[in-house]
Design an enzyme around this catalytic site. Sequence first.
Site, PDB file in Angstrom:
ATOM      1  N   CYS A 153       0.840  -1.205   0.000  1.00 46.13           N
ATOM      2  CA  CYS A 153       0.000   0.000   0.000  1.00 46.13           C
ATOM      3  C   CYS A 153       0.879   1.261   0.000  1.00 46.13           C
ATOM      4  O   CYS A 153       1.503   1.545  -1.013  1.00 46.13           O
ATOM      5  CB  CYS A 153      -1.001  -0.047   1.140  1.00 46.13           C
ATOM      6  SG  CYS A 153      -2.483   0.886   0.737  1.00 46.13           S
ATOM      7  N   HIS A 162      -3.639  -5.286   0.216  1.00 47.22           N
ATOM      8  CA  HIS A 162      -3.094  -5.785   1.490  1.00 47.22           C
ATOM      9  C   HIS A 162      -3.113  -7.317   1.549  1.00 47.22           C
ATOM     10  O   HIS A 162      -4.062  -7.898   2.077  1.00 47.22           O
ATOM     11  CB  HIS A 162      -3.921  -5.239   2.659  1.00 47.22           C
ATOM     12  CG  HIS A 162      -3.748  -3.786   2.868  1.00 47.22           C
ATOM     13  ND1 HIS A 162      -2.852  -3.265   3.767  1.00 47.22           N
ATOM     14  CD2 HIS A 162      -4.349  -2.726   2.274  1.00 47.22           C
ATOM     15  CE1 HIS A 162      -2.923  -1.940   3.734  1.00 47.22           C
ATOM     16  NE2 HIS A 162      -3.819  -1.593   2.839  1.00 47.22           N
ATOM     17  N   GLU A 217      -1.487  -9.164   3.455  1.00 47.32           N
ATOM     18  CA  GLU A 217      -1.336  -9.653   4.828  1.00 47.32           C
ATOM     19  C   GLU A 217      -2.668 -10.029   5.465  1.00 47.32           C
ATOM     20  O   GLU A 217      -2.719 -10.918   6.317  1.00 47.32           O
ATOM     21  CB  GLU A 217      -0.582  -8.624   5.691  1.00 47.32           C
ATOM     22  CG  GLU A 217      -1.343  -7.348   6.061  1.00 47.32           C
ATOM     23  CD  GLU A 217      -1.299  -6.251   5.001  1.00 47.32           C
ATOM     24  OE1 GLU A 217      -1.080  -6.570   3.819  1.00 47.32           O
ATOM     25  OE2 GLU A 217      -1.521  -5.073   5.357  1.00 47.32           O
TER      26      GLU A 217
HETATM   27  N1  GLN Z   1      -2.179   6.647   2.571  1.00 50.32           N
HETATM   28  C1  GLN Z   1      -2.225   5.856   1.390  1.00 50.32           C
HETATM   29  C2  GLN Z   1      -3.562   5.959   0.674  1.00 50.32           C
HETATM   30  O1  GLN Z   1      -4.541   6.326   1.265  1.00 50.32           O
HETATM   31  C3  GLN Z   1      -1.893   4.402   1.680  1.00 50.32           C
HETATM   32  C4  GLN Z   1      -2.888   3.741   2.556  1.00 50.32           C
HETATM   33  C5  GLN Z   1      -2.365   2.468   3.178  1.00 50.32           C
HETATM   34  O2  GLN Z   1      -1.173   2.219   3.238  1.00 50.32           O
HETATM   35  N2  GLN Z   1      -3.262   1.650   3.701  1.00 50.32           N
HETATM   36  O3  GLN Z   1      -3.652   5.648  -0.474  1.00 50.32           O
END
Ligand code: GLN
Length: 539
Positions: free
Chosen positions: A384, A510, A512
């Site tokens: 992310c 994600h 994970e």
């Molecule tokens: N802040 C970033 C976004 O909103 C990444 C979000 C995250 O790592 N979950 O796109």
Amino acid sequence: MPEPKYVFVTGGVTSSLGKGIISASLAKLLQARGLNTTIQKFDPYINVDPGTLNPYEHGECYVTDDGAETDLDLGHYERFLNVKTSQANNVTTGRIYQSVIEKERRGDFLGKTVQVIPHITNEIKERMQLLGKTGKYDVVITEIGGTVGDIESLPYIEAVRQLRWDLGKNNCVVIHLTLIPYLSAAGELKTKPTQHSVKTLMESGINADVLVCRTEYELSEDLRNKLALFCNVEREAVIQSLDADTIYDVPLMMFEEGLDKVVLERLGMERNEKPDLTHWKGFLQRHKNPKSKVTIGLIGKYVELQDSYKSILEAFVHAGAANEVHVEVMPLHSEHIEEGNAVDQISNLDGVLVAPGFGERGIEGKINAIRYVRENNIPFFGICLGMQMAVIEFARNVLKLKKANSVEMDENTPHPVISLMEAQKDIVQKGGTMRLGAWLCDIKPDTVLQTTYNTLQIEERHRHRYEFNDSYLKQFENHGMVASGINPETGLVEAIELPHNNWFVGVQYHPEYSSTVANPHPLFVAFVQAVNAYAQSKK
Ligand code: GLN
């Protein structure tokens, strides 16, 4: 439709005793005896969901397939049971009140005064039975967040008392998880705090059926008898829960203590056959007998608190076992990584994972770290925000767009290589408005992603507002970065890789969240494999 049986898990004496792990362990044992079991968590705080909470408050925010932002205990449920959870598995006081107030505004209460009892407790009871009423489960385990005696837990305890009445006592079991502290000066384990918390529960009309006692030392026979007598539970319902080497030992420890047996007896569901834990034991065997060891740096800005990256740490445990490798995770604070010192902090690592996150704090450290691993060909995995930082690093140092940034960090950057998603542009409200939950992703053939997943389409969970800015894609591709995952509907870049590097992968989603003991996530498995190969090659 058969009515399910209900197990309630309350906590006494102190928080952080591990109600989630005990609930998940019991569920595992019941599942291993062939019972369809689910777990839900009721949290007594006023936030509608934990999505707006800083990880320092309650640790990581876990995301389900259906896009619910939930408590991290749901992650344990999925990791233990290998069954997906949903919005219905996590309810907060905020959500309960929100729905009661909406009903009041609609006029559903027909002029009555709306009160905690019965309106809030009815709403809680209804939601406690929601999953049970789907007909899919034999047993529904409900974990009540907080500690007995807290003001905010009271409506939940009252709801459990009423439900026992409504459903019949032989259809419900209350497990009270408590602490037996050891006083080193006296050299003794003490039962008094437990007696008091059981008494507090009784004042609310609930007699605990089973006591699970967290303790650093073995409980003697005498102590077990004393607890049974003073806390009004049967002797075999006093279950000892010693500190474990790993949370994955807990189901086996609970089996040894007979937790599942006593619960099933209480529910009139005695089973003769033993739980089938063959696969679980195989996993533990591999986890505890690694053939080699690697050290992976976990770079994030919440690293002081282990719970902030819970799912990532657990995914490494699963992937480590799959590879028979001990993965030591070295937390590195992104704020402390500067251009000049990246070498000292990273050069000895066998791999680096840059964690998800929000906001500006620590991002330059992440970028410095990524530059170092990219230039020195150390295996890299970005998740992310970690992927977004890899994109920015590449833009600045390879495409020479020196001021490249994400508009999250710098609204006026001349090179917004990470931009706000179109669908996010008109959103002002913060809660529950990110791009959440499972979305499809097409995989580009002949990439790391394709060999890892061994398929051309996947579904992964998301939680973000910003995205790779497509208008720069050609420039990135011309310099060797590959967009290996693309959302089929929006064209959104979901994954990037550097094919000439030693495993360099960034994903907008994600992985994970969906790694379980039964199904370690393929990307974590592949990353650990690459890290291990790299570690061996250095020897
Ligand atoms: N802040 C970033 C976004 O909103 C990444 C979000 C995250 O790592 N979950 O796109």
